[in-house]
Write a protein that holds these residues in place. Structure first.
Motif: not given
Length: 94
Positions: A56-78
């Motif tokens: 939700v935070t990423a979708m609310g960004l006015p422009e650009g992107r959020m780079v998520v580095e080294h997330p745990p596996p369950q976050l990737l699945r969700v």
């Protein structure tokens, strides 16, 4: 994080830590200037509500992107399950 805009998180994101997680994401969104980094190498677990707050935070960004580095596996699945084509999040895997 030295030299770049973002946060480094450790531990777990769950019901017990959700409020600080959401507060950190809110501050991050307010300071966002094109590319923002979320370093999760030291995070063992992110629950579905924590993943939702991130998306939700990423979708609310006015422009650009959020780079998520080294997330745990369950976050990737969700993220893949509920937001498979979210262009505001770029994942750098472990």
């Amino acid at each position: 994080m030295p030299g770049r805009s973002g946060i480094r998180v450790g531990g777990e994101v769950s019901e017990l830590t959700r409020r600080p997680w959401e507060d950190a994401l809110s501050r991050l969104a307010r300071q966002h200037t094109g590319v923002t980094y979320v370093e999760l190498a030291d995070v063992a677990f992110v629950d579905v509500a924590g993943a939702t707050a991130l998306a939700v935070t990423a979708m609310g960004l006015p422009e650009g992107r959020m780079v998520v580095e080294h997330p745990p596996p369950q976050l990737l699945r969700v993220l893949d399950m509920f937001w498979p084509e979210l262009p505001q999040i770029e994942v750098v895997r472990r």
